[in-house]
Design an enzyme around this catalytic site. Structure first.
Site, PDB file in Angstrom:
ATOM      1  N   GLU A  50      14.996   2.005  29.356  1.00  0.00           N
ATOM      2  CA  GLU A  50      13.621   2.047  29.555  1.00  0.00           C
ATOM      3  C   GLU A  50      12.610   1.002  29.302  1.00  0.00           C
ATOM      4  OE1 GLU A  50       9.473   4.889  28.445  1.00  0.00           O
ATOM      5  OE2 GLU A  50      11.465   5.315  27.433  1.00  0.00           O
ATOM      6  N   ASP A 101       3.554  -5.310   9.914  1.00  0.00           N
ATOM      7  CA  ASP A 101       2.195  -5.823  10.403  1.00  0.00           C
ATOM      8  C   ASP A 101       1.363  -6.292   9.114  1.00  0.00           C
ATOM      9  OD1 ASP A 101      -0.689  -5.736  11.244  1.00  0.00           O
ATOM     10  OD2 ASP A 101       0.201  -5.026  13.116  1.00  0.00           O
ATOM     11  N   ASP A 107       9.161  -2.931  12.141  1.00  0.00           N
ATOM     12  CA  ASP A 107       7.787  -3.744  12.533  1.00  0.00           C
ATOM     13  C   ASP A 107       7.001  -3.834  11.216  1.00  0.00           C
ATOM     14  OD1 ASP A 107       5.449  -4.502  13.702  1.00  0.00           O
ATOM     15  OD2 ASP A 107       4.837  -2.481  14.662  1.00  0.00           O
TER      16      ASP A 107
END
Length: 892
Positions: free
Chosen positions: A510, A576, A574
């Site tokens: 996807e 940040d 991830d």
């Protein structure tokens, strides 16, 4: 030895198929009748090393009356182009021994098959009787769109009856073809150049004609363009689609791209070459941005936008005459406009150029300057234009001359043909003597004499303009992305990564696109690299997100939603920078500097070594997010096949820091227990040496009374927190920095552990010093990204819409050297390509430049190298695993 030489010649021989009236080519490329000169050159450039010894023949003195020819003497081919429309009209094979030819898949000319009369009749069938040319002693046998020429002795002409096949040859051997011509029509002498065929449209926009719109006051308003491109009707078959568009001075970048589509190239003007002629030459430049050229090569038009207003202020119309410096860069712009002749001081007309002295002058791409100037009053002293650098003044095409008239500049070649016409948006026409004080020509160089006379002033302006010439402007992103995706984005390595050399993985992956105006498209999937590349270059997404590999094709989600489940996906992390806002003071929000980047350095080092040593993962890709964070992709086979429970376990393993509400403030806490584990000890060895540098010096978060309060909030026990705060405040002196406060706290904590009878300091707060260091510097993960099997994450090499920076891979061992403020922006990348190409052109390195991939000309090159090295190791591991599994199967 002779046999070896012959083998080499045969190996290098072109193997081509002919289609009468259509083309000559092979499976990879073909020369199509009607194709533009530049398209034929592009084919030849793509076949470097295969097609050699290219010659371009044209006439300097009569460029419209003599054909333009591409001669390929080493391959026996000659391409003849109409000099007016510059499209291919005849393909000649003048040496049949240098090329293999076939028709309908069957060879009629090769080292093994001679193109004799019998062979030609066998391959192409019967036709009309041949025509004999006694002067050249050639018989021509004509088929529709195809002619063959046979050398025949004149003695045999008398016995000619019904064609070449009826001739009787004294030697008993029939002649062979010496030359072949391919054309459109029934007769090579009367052939007409066909229109541009649909197969050569390549989804580009082409110009039929351009009318310059002029006001009654003598000012240019804009252009009216009759265009055509490839369309489709109800049958979905390709067809020519025609329409008319207008672009005007004052139009924005968005207005122009709405009318004409994305440009073929965007060029950032670095300096103003004609500012030297302006009355404000000594005035310091005000704009910190560069004006922008939109180059529409297939239209023969350049559009210049003002850096300050972002509106159109200049059009350049190119005529593409051979012998000009820019020949083959543009298609010819078929423009036309009328000018009213100016009168001399006595009221009489300067010259007659039409039906009457006052009739307007019609100017088009084929007008000659000596005829135009006879009816007008242009600037008497032209500017000499020499397109070459000051370090390399060699220009084989010579100089051109620029004449000003009203709001127009004519660039004239030595043969009096117009090379280009530059149109300016301005107020009503000013006297032509002042033309150079009101207009600018940013894309040319003056003669060396003019440069020497004004070098000091121009150097000051150029240096001032270059300070911020690569500033990113988000409003231009829609126009820069098409160039980036077409020329820089590494499509092939990107496909290799997502396919993992396994069948079915890529087609079930996807992928989502985020388009302009936050249009989000999910459940995209592609069969091949070409299909993905085509869609990316068509949609030009602002962001590409990568999801899991599904059990079925994601695009079928509405039909098989219940059956579609994720089967594998990289283990992703991830991190940040905004998650560190409670411990960083140098920046806030989306801002990042070299000081706070050190938080990412520590996070990368701890996570990378933990994944490798504790989980035995090898293939880990680290990527700068493009703005304020980093992404980690673990691509090992075992990692990709972890289920949701296992992913959650890995995420929790690295989740050492949590936030707890304390006195109304969310405070990071790290609980490492009574005894550090092996992984915690390893992380502490990374954190401890950098704690003072980052937290105490760079961020200085414990400064003053507020800093003391902030430090004590890390203490979980309320009584111990209040006592510690009171102690630190009592010992706080003027001039104390975070280092002093921290040293006082460490002494206090040590004394409390040793002397206090309270169990709080000896048990719960036993490792409080280490826990505070962990709370400040240990990686802070977005744990839901790692846990989610079907969570999408931004792809490497995307452009961040807000910062314009590239999401670029980096080596974890060199993470400290990565400076987020110097990561290249898309503006910088496109400019670097322009600078490289311009420098290569100046130093006559065109051939070498064509071999260099565009990303190698830019700052993204290092990131691609890191990505390629990661792929090399990954694919090597996958091959070894495949071999091992096959050997295991053979054992049974």
């Amino acid at each position: 030895m002779k046999y070896k030489v012959a083998t080499v010649i045969l190996y290098n021989m072109l193997d081509l198929e002919i289609v009468p009236e259509i083309s000559l080519g092979c499976d990879v490329w073909e020369f199509v009748l009607g194709m533009h000169f530049s398209q034929a050159i592009a084919i030849i450039q793509s076949q470097v090393g295969i097609i050699k010894g290219v010659q371009v023949l044209y006439s300097d003195t009569n460029p419209l009356g003599v054909d333009i020819i591409i001669n390929l003497p080493q391959d026996g081919l000659r391409l003849i182009f109409d000099p007016v429309v510059q499209r291919l009209k005849i393909i000649e094979v003048f040496n049949m021994k240098l090329v293999k030819l076939k028709y309908g898949g069957v060879y009629f000319n090769s080292p093994e098959v001679l193109p004799s009369i019998e062979q030609i009749e066998h391959s192409f069938g019967a036709t009309h009787p041949g025509v004999y040319d006694a002067a050249k002693q050639l018989f021509a046998l004509h088929f529709r769109g195809l002619s063959f020429y046979f050398p025949v002795d004149s003695k045999l002409h008398a016995s000619y009856a019904h064609g070449l096949g009826s001739l009787v040859f004294l030697s008993g051997a029939s002649p062979v073809v010496s030359k072949m011509s391919l054309y459109a029509g029934s007769n090579v002498a009367e052939n007409k150049t066909p229109p541009l065929p649909l197969s050569c449209y390549h989804r580009q926009l082409y110009l039929d004609s351009a009318t310059v719109l002029r006001s009654v006051l003598g000012c240019t308003k804009g252009l009216k363009l009759k265009l055509f491109t490839e369309g489709s009707g109800r049958s979905l078959e390709p067809r020519k689609q025609c329409f008319t568009k207008e672009i005007l001075f004052g139009d924005s970048c968005q207005d122009v791209t709405t009318q004409l589509g994305a440009p073929n190239r965007i060029f950032f003007k670095s300096e103003d070459k004609m500012k030297i002629h302006s009355s404000s030459v000594n005035r310091q430049a005000q704009s910190k941005r560069s004006d922008i050229f939109f180059n529409y090569f297939t239209l023969g038009i350049d559009v210049l936008f003002d850096a300050r207003t972002q509106t159109c202020k200049k059009f350049i119309l190119h005529t593409n005459y051979p012998g000009h410096f820019n020949f083959n860069m543009y298609h010819r712009c078929e423009f036309q406009f009328q000018l009213q002749p100016e009168r001399s001081l006595d009221g009489g007309s300067r010259a007659s150029y039409g039906d009457s002295p006052d009739s307007p002058i019609t100017i088009n791409a084929y007008s000659k300057w000596n005829e135009i100037s006879a009816a007008m009053v242009p600037s008497e002293r032209p500017v000499v234009l020499h397109r070459a650098s000051s370090t390399n003044t060699a220009n084989p095409f010579g100089s051109t001359f620029c004449y000003g008239y009203q709001d127009i500049i004519f660039e004239v070649m030595p043969n009096n043909h117009i090379a280009s016409v530059t149109l300016y948006g301005m107020t009503p026409a000013k006297p032509s003597d002042d033309i150079w004080q009101h207009h600018k020509m940013q894309d040319i160089r003056l003669t060396s004499k003019m440069e020497e006379d004004h070098s000091d002033n121009r150097q000051k302006e150029v240096m001032h303009e270059k300070k911020d010439e690569t500033l990113y402007d988000s409003t231009l992103l829609p126009f820069m992305l098409p160039v980036y995706y077409k020329r820089i984005f590494p499509h092939k390595p990107f496909y290799r990564w997502l396919s993992y050399t396994e069948e079915g993985i890529f087609s079930n992956r996807e992928i989502s696109f985020t388009l302009h105006d936050d249009i989000y498209i999910r459940f995209l999937c592609f069969e091949t690299q070409i299909e993905l590349e085509k869609e990316i270059c068509s949609k030009n997404p602002y962001k590409i997100d990568i999801g899991a590999v599904m059990s079925t094709r994601p695009k079928n989600n509405r039909i098989t939603a219940a059956a579609m489940t994720p089967v594998q996906r990289e283990l992703v992390f991830d991190i940040d920078m905004t998650d560190y806002d409670d411990v960083r003071t140098c920046c806030g929000g989306t801002s990042v500097c070299q000081k706070c980047w050190k938080f990412m350095v520590i996070a990368c080092r701890i996570l990378d070594v933990g994944l490798r040593e504790d989980f035995n993962y090898e293939h880990i890709l680290w990527v700068f997010s493009g703005r304020r964070g980093i992404h980690c992709w673990v691509c090992d086979y075992q990692a990709r096949h972890l289920d949701t429970v296992a992913r959650s376990a890995v995420a929790e393993y690295f989740q050492l820091v949590s936030h707890i509400m304390t006195d109304g403030v969310m405070v990071p806490r790290a609980n490492i227990g009574d005894k550090m584990t092996r992984s915690v000890k390893r992380a502490f060895k990374i954190i401890e040496p950098l704690f003072e540098e980052i937290i105490l010096n760079d961020q200085d978060i414990f400064l003053g009374r507020k800093g003391v309060t902030k430090l004590c909030l890390f203490i979980s026990d309320e009584n111990a927190r209040k006592e510690s705060e009171q102690f630190l405040l009592n010992n706080l002196k003027d001039g104390h920095h975070s280092v002093d406060v921290w040293e006082n706290f460490k002494r206090y904590a040590k004394s409390m552990r040793c002397n206090s009878s309270s169990s709080v300091w000896s048990r719960r707060l036993k490792n409080i010093v280490e826990e505070i260091q962990f709370a400040c510097l240990y990686p802070r993960l977005d744990i839901n990204v790692t846990k989610g099997f079907n969570h999408l994450l931004k792809s490497p090499f995307c452009i961040h819409p807000s910062s314009g920076k590239v999401s670029i891979p980096f080596n974890p061992s060199a993470v400290a050297k990565l400076n987020p403020s110097t990561v290249p922006t898309i503006t910088q990348l496109l400019r670097e390509i322009n600078v490289f190409d311009e420098r290569s052109k100046q130093y006559d390195e065109q051939d070498e430049k064509d071999h260099i991939k565009d990303y190698k000309k830019t700052g993204v090159f290092k990131g691609v190298l890191v990505f390629e090295e990661f792929l090399r190791k990954l694919e090597s591991s996958l091959r070894a695993k495949f071999i091992e599994e096959n050997e295991r199967k053979l054992e049974f």
